[in-house]
Design a protein around this motif. Structure first.
Motif, short mmCIF file in Angstrom:
data_model
loop_
_atom_site.label_atom_id
_atom_site.label_comp_id
_atom_site.label_asym_id
_atom_site.label_seq_id
_atom_site.Cartn_x
_atom_site.Cartn_y
_atom_site.Cartn_z
N ILE A 32 0.84 -1.21 0.00
CA ILE A 32 0.00 0.00 0.00
C ILE A 32 0.88 1.26 0.00
CG2 ILE A 32 -1.64 1.33 1.38
CD1 ILE A 32 -2.85 -1.41 2.24
N ALA A 33 1.90 1.28 0.80
CA ALA A 33 2.81 2.43 0.86
C ALA A 33 3.54 2.61 -0.47
CB ALA A 33 3.81 2.25 2.00
N TYR A 34 3.98 1.50 -1.05
CA TYR A 34 4.69 1.55 -2.34
C TYR A 34 3.80 2.14 -3.43
CZ TYR A 34 7.12 -0.12 -6.52
OH TYR A 34 7.75 -0.20 -7.74
N ARG A 35 2.55 1.69 -3.48
CA ARG A 35 1.62 2.23 -4.47
C ARG A 35 1.37 3.71 -4.23
NH1 ARG A 35 -2.67 -2.63 -5.48
NH2 ARG A 35 -1.19 -3.97 -6.55
N GLY A 36 1.31 4.12 -2.99
CA GLY A 36 1.14 5.54 -2.67
C GLY A 36 2.32 6.37 -3.15
N VAL A 37 3.52 5.85 -2.94
CA VAL A 37 4.73 6.55 -3.39
C VAL A 37 4.75 6.63 -4.92
CG1 VAL A 37 7.25 6.39 -3.52
CG2 VAL A 37 6.09 6.05 -1.34
N LEU A 38 4.42 5.53 -5.59
CA LEU A 38 4.38 5.55 -7.05
C LEU A 38 3.34 6.55 -7.58
CD1 LEU A 38 4.80 1.84 -8.20
CD2 LEU A 38 6.46 3.69 -8.23
N ALA A 39 2.21 6.62 -6.91
CA ALA A 39 1.18 7.58 -7.32
C ALA A 39 1.69 9.01 -7.14
CB ALA A 39 -0.09 7.36 -6.51
N ARG A 40 2.40 9.26 -6.05
CA ARG A 40 2.95 10.60 -5.80
C ARG A 40 4.02 10.95 -6.84
NH1 ARG A 40 1.98 15.38 -3.04
NH2 ARG A 40 3.86 16.57 -3.45
N ILE A 41 4.87 10.00 -7.17
CA ILE A 41 5.90 10.22 -8.20
C ILE A 41 5.25 10.51 -9.54
CG2 ILE A 41 7.71 9.08 -9.55
CD1 ILE A 41 8.56 7.69 -6.93
N SER A 42 4.23 9.75 -9.86
CA SER A 42 3.51 9.96 -11.12
C SER A 42 2.87 11.35 -11.14
CB SER A 42 2.45 8.88 -11.30
OG SER A 42 1.72 9.10 -12.46
N TYR A 43 2.28 11.74 -10.04
CA TYR A 43 1.67 13.07 -9.93
C TYR A 43 2.72 14.17 -10.07
CZ TYR A 43 -0.50 17.16 -7.84
OH TYR A 43 -0.94 18.43 -7.61
N ASP A 44 3.84 14.01 -9.37
CA ASP A 44 4.92 15.02 -9.45
C ASP A 44 5.47 15.13 -10.87
OD1 ASP A 44 4.62 15.57 -6.78
OD2 ASP A 44 6.37 14.41 -6.13
N LYS A 45 5.60 14.00 -11.56
CA LYS A 45 6.05 14.03 -12.95
C LYS A 45 5.05 14.78 -13.83
CE LYS A 45 8.89 9.86 -13.30
NZ LYS A 45 8.98 8.53 -13.91
N ALA A 46 3.78 14.53 -13.62
CA ALA A 46 2.74 15.20 -14.41
C ALA A 46 2.75 16.70 -14.15
CB ALA A 46 1.37 14.61 -14.10
N VAL A 47 2.92 17.09 -12.89
CA VAL A 47 2.98 18.52 -12.55
C VAL A 47 4.22 19.16 -13.18
CG1 VAL A 47 3.32 20.13 -10.63
CG2 VAL A 47 1.62 18.33 -10.45
N ALA A 48 5.36 18.50 -13.11
CA ALA A 48 6.59 19.04 -13.70
C ALA A 48 6.46 19.14 -15.22
CB ALA A 48 7.79 18.17 -13.32
N GLU A 49 5.87 18.13 -15.83
CA GLU A 49 5.66 18.16 -17.29
C GLU A 49 4.71 19.29 -17.68
OE1 GLU A 49 6.13 17.47 -21.17
OE2 GLU A 49 7.29 16.52 -19.58
N ALA A 50 3.67 19.48 -16.90
CA ALA A 50 2.72 20.57 -17.17
C ALA A 50 3.42 21.92 -17.03
CB ALA A 50 1.53 20.48 -16.23
N ALA A 51 4.29 22.06 -16.04
CA ALA A 51 5.03 23.31 -15.86
C ALA A 51 5.98 23.56 -17.03
CB ALA A 51 5.81 23.28 -14.54
N ARG A 52 6.69 22.51 -17.48
CA ARG A 52 7.57 22.65 -18.65
C ARG A 52 6.77 23.01 -19.89
NH1 ARG A 52 10.29 18.35 -16.33
NH2 ARG A 52 9.11 16.82 -17.52
N HIS A 53 5.64 22.37 -20.06
CA HIS A 53 4.77 22.64 -21.21
C HIS A 53 4.29 24.09 -21.18
CE1 HIS A 53 1.86 21.77 -24.36
NE2 HIS A 53 0.98 22.44 -23.64
N THR A 54 3.87 24.55 -20.02
CA THR A 54 3.39 25.93 -19.88
C THR A 54 4.51 26.93 -20.15
OG1 THR A 54 1.74 25.24 -18.27
CG2 THR A 54 2.32 27.57 -18.28
N ALA A 55 5.71 26.66 -19.63
CA ALA A 55 6.84 27.56 -19.87
C ALA A 55 7.21 27.59 -21.35
CB ALA A 55 8.05 27.13 -19.03
N ARG A 56 7.19 26.45 -21.98
CA ARG A 56 7.51 26.36 -23.41
C ARG A 56 6.47 27.09 -24.25
NH1 ARG A 56 7.10 21.46 -27.16
NH2 ARG A 56 8.53 22.05 -28.79
N LEU A 57 5.20 26.87 -23.92
CA LEU A 57 4.12 27.56 -24.63
C LEU A 57 4.22 29.07 -24.43
CD1 LEU A 57 1.49 27.41 -26.27
CD2 LEU A 57 0.26 27.10 -24.12
N SER A 58 4.52 29.48 -23.23
CA SER A 58 4.67 30.91 -22.92
C SER A 58 5.82 31.53 -23.71
CB SER A 58 4.89 31.09 -21.42
OG SER A 58 5.16 32.42 -21.12
#
Length: 190
Positions: A32-58
């Motif tokens: 359960i803890a491992y899946r939680g960590v993987l979900a957080r990593i996936s979320y952090d990657k998505a947030v970082a990718e969205a930030a890079r995408h926004t900066a690039r678009l800007s």
């Protein structure tokens, strides 16, 4: 009443498997803890990718918004010089050149972040920066005393202005394609 021998046997059996039960519970908790960590990593990657995408678009949008008027102004100057060349004095040309569009800060920022630009935009930006440097050189060089030299100076300015307009248009076109693709990709993600 329950047989004390069977209760004792059940207790002995449970006591013998107590470490196994504890291990199973610990393994479930770790999963359960491992899946939680993987979900957080996936979320952090998505947030970082969205930030890079926004900066690039800007960056692409700001660069396009600065390149378009530069192209229009350069084209206008070139046409004016071509039409008025025979009647112009160098003083009139120099006066007009006071409003020559200098490369905006976005050009330097884009040059520092080439990885955010499509290849066509990089080529156009490079050529545009080159033509801006060429124009700075032409404007800094004296026109000379002879009328032929002055006309050549005006034709050179007009030629460079045409090149600036051409490369600014190419940059805008490349950026418009990229911006449209980035917006489409962002819409798919949402």
């Amino acid at each position: 009443m329950a047989d004390p021998a069977s209760t004792h046997a059940l207790y002995d059996l449970a006591k013998d498997f107590q470490p196994t039960f504890a291990a199973i519970i610990a393994l479930a908790a770790a999963t359960i803890a491992y899946r939680g960590v993987l979900a957080r990593i996936s979320y952090d990657k998505a947030v970082a990718e969205a930030a890079r995408h926004t900066a690039r678009l800007s960056l692409c949008t700001r660069l396009k918004l600065r390149a378009r008027p530069m192209g229009v102004q350069a084209r206008s100057l070139s046409e004016w010089l071509d039409n008025e060349q025979a009647r112009l004095s160098i003083a009139e040309v120099e006066e007009q050149m006071q409003v020559w569009p200098h490369p905006p800060g976005e050009f330097e920022e884009a040059w520092q972040h080439l990885d955010a630009l499509p290849v066509d935009a990089i080529d156009a930006l490079d050529a545009l920066r080159d033509q801006q440097s060429r124009m700075a050189y032409v404007l800094a060089s004296p026109a000379g005393e002879k009328e032929d030299w002055r006309r050549l100076h005006v034709r050179t300015i007009s030629s460079v202005a045409k090149q600036v307009a051409l490369h600014a248009d190419a940059l805008v076109t490349a950026l418009e394609v990229e911006i449209a693709a980035m917006r489409k990709a962002a819409d798919r993600i949402r």
